[in-house]
Design a protein around this motif. Structure first.
Motif, PDB file in Angstrom:
ATOM      1  N   MET A   1      10.286   9.725   2.569  1.00  0.00           N
ATOM      2  CA  MET A   1       9.201   9.164   1.757  1.00  0.00           C
ATOM      3  C   MET A   1       8.381   8.298   2.502  1.00  0.00           C
ATOM      4  O   MET A   1       9.035   6.973   2.450  1.00  0.00           O
ATOM      5  N   ASN A   2       7.239   8.251   2.799  1.00  0.00           N
ATOM      6  CA  ASN A   2       6.568   7.119   3.302  1.00  0.00           C
ATOM      7  C   ASN A   2       5.182   6.922   2.464  1.00  0.00           C
ATOM      8  O   ASN A   2       4.900   7.697   1.874  1.00  0.00           O
ATOM      9  N   PHE A   3       4.468   5.793   2.804  1.00  0.00           N
ATOM     10  CA  PHE A   3       3.270   5.439   2.133  1.00  0.00           C
ATOM     11  C   PHE A   3       2.317   6.420   2.166  1.00  0.00           C
ATOM     12  O   PHE A   3       1.573   7.001   1.437  1.00  0.00           O
ATOM     13  N   LYS A   4       2.042   7.291   3.636  1.00  0.00           N
ATOM     14  CA  LYS A   4       1.292   7.930   3.637  1.00  0.00           C
ATOM     15  C   LYS A   4       1.262   9.364   3.038  1.00  0.00           C
ATOM     16  O   LYS A   4       0.445   9.973   2.492  1.00  0.00           O
ATOM     17  N   ASP A   5       2.657   9.896   3.109  1.00  0.00           N
ATOM     18  CA  ASP A   5       2.949  10.990   2.478  1.00  0.00           C
ATOM     19  C   ASP A   5       2.753  10.830   0.889  1.00  0.00           C
ATOM     20  O   ASP A   5       2.368  11.875   0.257  1.00  0.00           O
ATOM     21  N   LEU A   6       3.248   9.846   0.206  1.00  0.00           N
ATOM     22  CA  LEU A   6       3.260   9.726  -1.127  1.00  0.00           C
ATOM     23  C   LEU A   6       1.608   9.317  -1.531  1.00  0.00           C
ATOM     24  O   LEU A   6       1.605   9.854  -2.417  1.00  0.00           O
ATOM     25  N   ASN A   7       1.160   8.513  -0.589  1.00  0.00           N
ATOM     26  CA  ASN A   7      -0.499   8.183  -1.046  1.00  0.00           C
ATOM     27  C   ASN A   7      -0.634   7.751  -2.542  1.00  0.00           C
ATOM     28  O   ASN A   7      -1.270   8.247  -3.179  1.00  0.00           O
ATOM     29  N   PRO A   8       0.263   6.658  -3.008  1.00  0.00           N
ATOM     30  CA  PRO A   8       0.047   6.369  -4.303  1.00  0.00           C
ATOM     31  C   PRO A   8      -1.242   5.659  -4.890  1.00  0.00           C
ATOM     32  O   PRO A   8      -1.951   5.023  -3.775  1.00  0.00           O
ATOM     33  N   PRO A   9      -1.777   5.695  -5.870  1.00  0.00           N
ATOM     34  CA  PRO A   9      -2.583   4.781  -6.161  1.00  0.00           C
ATOM     35  C   PRO A   9      -2.432   3.395  -6.349  1.00  0.00           C
ATOM     36  O   PRO A   9      -1.295   2.998  -6.228  1.00  0.00           O
ATOM     37  N   ILE A  10      -3.601   2.721  -5.804  1.00  0.00           N
ATOM     38  CA  ILE A  10      -3.509   1.085  -5.458  1.00  0.00           C
ATOM     39  C   ILE A  10      -4.151   0.545  -6.715  1.00  0.00           C
ATOM     40  O   ILE A  10      -5.093   0.770  -7.104  1.00  0.00           O
ATOM     41  N   LEU A  11      -3.341  -0.483  -7.557  1.00  0.00           N
ATOM     42  CA  LEU A  11      -3.913  -1.028  -8.806  1.00  0.00           C
ATOM     43  C   LEU A  11      -3.763  -2.419  -8.498  1.00  0.00           C
ATOM     44  O   LEU A  11      -3.195  -2.773  -8.043  1.00  0.00           O
ATOM     45  N   GLU A  12      -5.026  -3.021  -8.830  1.00  0.00           N
ATOM     46  CA  GLU A  12      -4.900  -4.480  -8.891  1.00  0.00           C
ATOM     47  C   GLU A  12      -4.881  -4.794 -10.493  1.00  0.00           C
ATOM     48  O   GLU A  12      -5.795  -4.595 -11.253  1.00  0.00           O
ATOM     49  N   ILE A  13      -3.660  -5.766 -10.491  1.00  0.00           N
ATOM     50  CA  ILE A  13      -3.618  -6.303 -11.938  1.00  0.00           C
ATOM     51  C   ILE A  13      -3.974  -7.798 -12.019  1.00  0.00           C
ATOM     52  O   ILE A  13      -4.293  -8.151 -10.934  1.00  0.00           O
ATOM     53  N   SER A  14      -4.678  -7.918 -13.086  1.00  0.00           N
ATOM     54  CA  SER A  14      -5.337  -9.480 -13.249  1.00  0.00           C
ATOM     55  C   SER A  14      -4.521 -10.429 -13.572  1.00  0.00           C
ATOM     56  O   SER A  14      -3.262 -10.177 -13.694  1.00  0.00           O
ATOM     57  N   ALA A  15      -4.963 -11.606 -13.374  1.00  0.00           N
ATOM     58  CA  ALA A  15      -4.086 -12.816 -13.380  1.00  0.00           C
ATOM     59  C   ALA A  15      -4.000 -12.757 -15.095  1.00  0.00           C
ATOM     60  O   ALA A  15      -4.441 -12.274 -15.834  1.00  0.00           O
ATOM     61  N   HIS A  16      -2.844 -13.773 -15.325  1.00  0.00           N
ATOM     62  CA  HIS A  16      -2.333 -14.188 -16.872  1.00  0.00           C
ATOM     63  C   HIS A  16      -1.897 -12.922 -17.519  1.00  0.00           C
ATOM     64  O   HIS A  16      -1.719 -12.907 -18.755  1.00  0.00           O
ATOM     65  N   GLN A  17      -1.295 -12.219 -16.672  1.00  0.00           N
ATOM     66  CA  GLN A  17      -0.182 -11.299 -17.289  1.00  0.00           C
ATOM     67  C   GLN A  17       1.208 -11.665 -17.298  1.00  0.00           C
ATOM     68  O   GLN A  17       1.549 -12.487 -16.401  1.00  0.00           O
ATOM     69  N   SER A 115      16.461   7.469  -8.485  1.00  0.00           N
ATOM     70  CA  SER A 115      17.591   7.695  -8.174  1.00  0.00           C
ATOM     71  C   SER A 115      18.308   6.642  -7.320  1.00  0.00           C
ATOM     72  O   SER A 115      17.860   5.645  -7.458  1.00  0.00           O
ATOM     73  N   MET A 116      19.740   6.707  -7.111  1.00  0.00           N
ATOM     74  CA  MET A 116      20.431   5.673  -6.633  1.00  0.00           C
ATOM     75  C   MET A 116      20.471   5.846  -5.174  1.00  0.00           C
ATOM     76  O   MET A 116      21.065   4.893  -4.570  1.00  0.00           O
ATOM     77  N   ARG A 117      19.514   6.587  -4.673  1.00  0.00           N
ATOM     78  CA  ARG A 117      19.386   6.734  -3.163  1.00  0.00           C
ATOM     79  C   ARG A 117      18.434   5.483  -2.958  1.00  0.00           C
ATOM     80  O   ARG A 117      16.912   6.089  -2.652  1.00  0.00           O
ATOM     81  N   TYR A 118      18.627   4.433  -2.507  1.00  0.00           N
ATOM     82  CA  TYR A 118      17.629   3.269  -2.563  1.00  0.00           C
ATOM     83  C   TYR A 118      16.929   3.322  -1.041  1.00  0.00           C
ATOM     84  O   TYR A 118      16.104   2.582  -0.863  1.00  0.00           O
ATOM     85  N   GLU A 119      17.805   3.817  -0.167  1.00  0.00           N
ATOM     86  CA  GLU A 119      17.118   3.857   1.436  1.00  0.00           C
ATOM     87  C   GLU A 119      15.619   4.221   1.436  1.00  0.00           C
ATOM     88  O   GLU A 119      14.812   3.569   2.004  1.00  0.00           O
ATOM     89  N   THR A 120      15.427   5.241   0.769  1.00  0.00           N
ATOM     90  CA  THR A 120      14.102   6.061   0.661  1.00  0.00           C
ATOM     91  C   THR A 120      13.017   5.120   0.007  1.00  0.00           C
ATOM     92  O   THR A 120      12.327   4.879   0.668  1.00  0.00           O
ATOM     93  N   ALA A 125       8.934   0.380   0.329  1.00  0.00           N
ATOM     94  CA  ALA A 125       8.721  -0.716  -0.021  1.00  0.00           C
ATOM     95  C   ALA A 125       8.272  -1.672   1.309  1.00  0.00           C
ATOM     96  O   ALA A 125       7.045  -2.278   1.271  1.00  0.00           O
ATOM     97  N   GLN A 126       8.955  -1.252   2.335  1.00  0.00           N
ATOM     98  CA  GLN A 126       8.554  -1.942   3.541  1.00  0.00           C
ATOM     99  C   GLN A 126       7.116  -1.286   4.160  1.00  0.00           C
ATOM    100  O   GLN A 126       6.193  -2.038   4.473  1.00  0.00           O
ATOM    101  N   ASP A 127       7.010  -0.039   3.835  1.00  0.00           N
ATOM    102  CA  ASP A 127       5.354   0.327   4.033  1.00  0.00           C
ATOM    103  C   ASP A 127       4.375  -0.266   3.349  1.00  0.00           C
ATOM    104  O   ASP A 127       3.336  -0.654   3.576  1.00  0.00           O
ATOM    105  N   CYS A 128       4.852  -0.452   1.788  1.00  0.00           N
ATOM    106  CA  CYS A 128       3.758  -0.983   1.062  1.00  0.00           C
ATOM    107  C   CYS A 128       3.505  -2.424   1.721  1.00  0.00           C
ATOM    108  O   CYS A 128       2.408  -2.924   1.562  1.00  0.00           O
ATOM    109  N   ARG A 129       4.585  -3.191   1.949  1.00  0.00           N
ATOM    110  CA  ARG A 129       4.273  -4.695   2.722  1.00  0.00           C
ATOM    111  C   ARG A 129       3.518  -4.632   3.948  1.00  0.00           C
ATOM    112  O   ARG A 129       2.642  -5.444   4.082  1.00  0.00           O
ATOM    113  N   GLN A 130       3.590  -3.668   4.749  1.00  0.00           N
ATOM    114  CA  GLN A 130       2.785  -3.470   5.810  1.00  0.00           C
ATOM    115  C   GLN A 130       1.263  -3.279   5.383  1.00  0.00           C
ATOM    116  O   GLN A 130       0.601  -3.551   6.415  1.00  0.00           O
TER     117      GLN A 130
END
Length: 193
Positions: A1-17, A115-120, A125-130
């Motif tokens: 599962m990578n960023f491109k395949d999953l294609n998640p929505p990007i949400l911008e949360i406001s300050a003061h949460q 799940s407990m399969r964290y490698e995926t 997460a690394q893709d999100c950071r990039q």
């Protein structure tokens, strides 16, 4: 599962949460101290969205959710009193807008997200950071209808610590109300032996 395949929505949360986390009162050898956070050592890769080369912080939308995610997980059979004595409930406020990958609602199509399969999920997460994102917003696997967030270093630095309360009041046996609520809700015994 990578960023491109999953294609998640990007949400911008406001300050003061406000977001909550349970963390150790004292720093252990190797722990990362950053902006009021006491974090696991970088590179340990023990959390769902941990990065190999920078610290990550996990927070929840309520104190109870933070407790279900950390102390009262459904696969755990009991909670030891000493673990409660060692930890605090800390509230943090976002000080800037944060851009997050929003995974809420994708768990049905991708059960690996809980799940407990964290490698995926760590690769994701690394893709999100990039992609230049500040972190990941996701559904709590422990507390239905609630959300959690994993923040990367840049986002951690854009929060401020609001409050910190011991899970057990000093010098007493009084539990923080959210601890009592989570223990009751999980039907998990607190062991004092």
């Amino acid at each position: 599962m990578n960023f491109k395949d999953l294609n998640p929505p990007i949400l911008e949360i406001s300050a003061h949460q406000t977001w909550h986390r349970v963390q150790r009162k004292s720093v252990r050898r190797g722990s990362v101290r950053l902006n009021g956070y006491v974090l696991a050592p970088t590179g340990g890769l023990t959390g769902r969205f941990d990065l190999a080369d920078e610290p990550t912080a996990y927070l929840a939308d309520s104190p109870e959710t933070a407790l279900y995610e950390s102390m009262f997980r459904r696969e755990v059979r009991s909670c030891h009193w000493d673990r409660l004595l060692e930890r605090t409930m800390v509230a943090f406020e976002t000080c800037a807008r944060l851009r997050l990958a929003d995974l809420r609602g994708l768990e049905e199509r991708y059960p690996v997200l809980q799940s407990m399969r964290y490698e995926t999920s760590q690769k994701f997460a690394q893709d999100c950071r990039q992609q230049g994102l500040h972190g990941i917003l996701y559904a709590s696997a422990q507390h239905p209808q609630h959300s959690c967030v994993c923040l990367f270093r840049e986002a951690i630095e854009q929060t401020k610590k609001l409050t910190a309360f011991a899970l057990v009041e000093s010098g007493t046996d009084n539990l923080l109300r959210s601890v009592a609520n989570a223990a009751r809700g999980s039907q998990m015994p607190i062991i004092r032996e």
